[in-house]
Write an enzyme that holds these catalytic residues in place. Structure first.
Site, short mmCIF file in Angstrom:
data_model
loop_
_atom_site.label_atom_id
_atom_site.label_comp_id
_atom_site.label_asym_id
_atom_site.label_seq_id
_atom_site.Cartn_x
_atom_site.Cartn_y
_atom_site.Cartn_z
CG ASN A 93 -9.74 0.41 7.84
OD1 ASN A 93 -9.57 0.13 6.67
ND2 ASN A 93 -10.68 -0.14 8.57
CE LYS A 94 -9.67 -2.15 3.44
NZ LYS A 94 -10.66 -1.72 4.45
CB ALA A 95 -2.02 -0.88 2.90
CG MET A 96 -2.68 3.16 -0.50
SD MET A 96 -2.20 3.87 -2.08
CE MET A 96 -3.45 5.14 -2.31
CE1 TYR A 139 -14.19 3.75 5.56
CE2 TYR A 139 -12.99 2.04 6.76
CZ TYR A 139 -13.97 3.01 6.72
OH TYR A 139 -14.72 3.27 7.84
#
Ligand SMILES: Cc1ncc(COP(=O)(O)O)c(C=O)c1O
Length: 381
Positions: A187-190, A185
């Site tokens: 806003n995730k780490a990638m 998603y």
């Protein structure tokens, strides 16, 4: 006339995308193949090999991956699935959508991860699976949960939405569950904008793949140019959850950059650790020995004292200092759809009332990081 000087808003999160992603997407657009195909396969193979698991299937979101996981696991009405309440609603929702019942168990007061003893106490004759969630990117007690699941004949499902690049005692998060799900998603780490992956045991991923492409026994890419497009069988009534190649194109490049992203997140977390230690009533994250933290979140706890609560700090950061924050999470048992469960989870409630996630992402400059530190010192002065 003096120009009005406004400090730019520092968002809680912002993705890091570059020319590599642009080139890969352009390549896909020009290839003529936009849906789940060769790029998705490349992404799946990269994740599968990095985790050392049997198989991986790229899907449209982590929520889709969770839904497929519970369907592939055969969760049906009457079955119970143990899950933390201090998580995103996606896993409990997907349990319900599969016909099962989520059973909320308490988390550890230091790591905010599901507590193995609490999960064990929640096991009953209807329990079929345990969902662990690696809060903020710190893997839960992987060995303890694997043993617990094996001892009781349960499936272990890792919600690794926060832990795309994290280890505990040498074991990578997402590699020990019967199934693991990942989120890409925005806003995730990638990120792939929207996207997810389901990985793990061959039989279960195969079942998820079948269910995630309508129940059709071959993929459209497999049939392309080799057989009549309508020449297929539907062996189970499935859904449509596949990741398109335009999305997977972003994913293959972001996955390559993930180790660097994590290293930068770790630097920012270390700067916060050094500079925020000792502020009274501000609790910094605990990282256990043996953990390589994914650092997706930098979660602090703020004790409510003399008018300074989590919410007032978040408001002052946003309105005065123009810094965004987030909250992880509203406990699921407190949300309208789940209030009827009447759970008593005092550790979860205590954490949820105090928790605030500070900005911690690779697109932040050293000046951005210092801005957050200075703002908190000002609020505490
Ligand atoms: C722990 C957790 N699980 C699952 C999800 C769902 O991910 P997605 O938005 O990819 O469906 C999220 C999203 O924020 C999450 O934080």
């Amino acid at each position: 006339m003096n120009p009005v000087v406004t400090v730019p808003f520092l968002p809680w999160n912002r993705p890091s995308l570059g020319q590599e992603e642009e080139a890969e997407v352009l390549d896909t657009l020009r290839s003529g193949w936009l849906t789940h195909g060769p790029k998705a396969t490349r992404f799946e193979e990269a994740v599968r090999d990095a985790l050392g698991v049997d198989d991986a299937f790229a899907v449209s979101s982590c929520t889709a991956a969770l839904h497929l996981a519970f369907l592939a696991a055969g969760i049906r009405p009457g079955d119970e699935v143990i899950t933390p309440s201090l998580t995103f609603c996606a896993a409990p929702n997907a349990v319900v959508q599969s016909g099962g019942t989520p059973v909320f168990a308490e988390v550890d007061p230091d790591t905010y991860n599901l507590d193995p003893a609490a999960a064990e106490a929640a096991i009953g004759h209807r329990t079929r699976a345990i969902v662990v969630m690696h809060y903020a990117g710190q893997p839960c007690d992987l060995a303890a949960f694997r043993k617990l699941a094996d001892d009781h004949g349960l499936l272990l499902i890792e919600d690794a939405a926060h832990a795309l690049h994290a280890w505990r005692d040498g074991t990578r998060a997402g590699s020990i569950g019967d199934l693991a799900v990942f989120s890409f998603y925005a806003n995730k780490a990638m990120t792939t904008g929207e996207g997810g992956m389901i990985a793990g045991r061959a039989d279960l991923v195969q079942a998820a793949r079948l269910l995630g492409r309508h129940g059709i026994d071959s993929s459209v890419w497999q049939r392309h140019g080799k057989q009549r497009t309508a020449d297929y069988e539907v062996t189970v009534p499935g859904l449509k959850y596949t990741m398109p190649d335009i999305t997977a194109a972003v994913g293959v490049q972001q996955w390559r950059k993930l180790p660097d992203f994590t290293a930068r997140r770790a630097q920012i977390a270390a700067a916060y650790d050094r500079s925020l230690a000792g502020l009274p009533g501000l609790r910094l994250p605990t990282v256990l020995d043996g953990v390589r933290h994914g650092r997706f979140l930098y979660p602090v706890l703020i004790d409510p004292v003399r008018g300074r609560s989590r919410d007032t700090v978040a408001d002052v950061l946003r309105e005065v200092h123009r810094i965004g924050t987030s909250v992880h999470f509203q406990p699921v048992h407190r949300l309208a759809a789940y209030r009827h469960t009447g759970c008593h989870l005092p550790v979860t409630d205590r954490i949820a009332a105090r928790q605030l996630s500070l900005p911690c992402y690779p697109a932040m400059t050293a000046t951005d990081v210092q801005r957050v530190i200075d703002a908190l010192h000002t609020i505490w002065s």
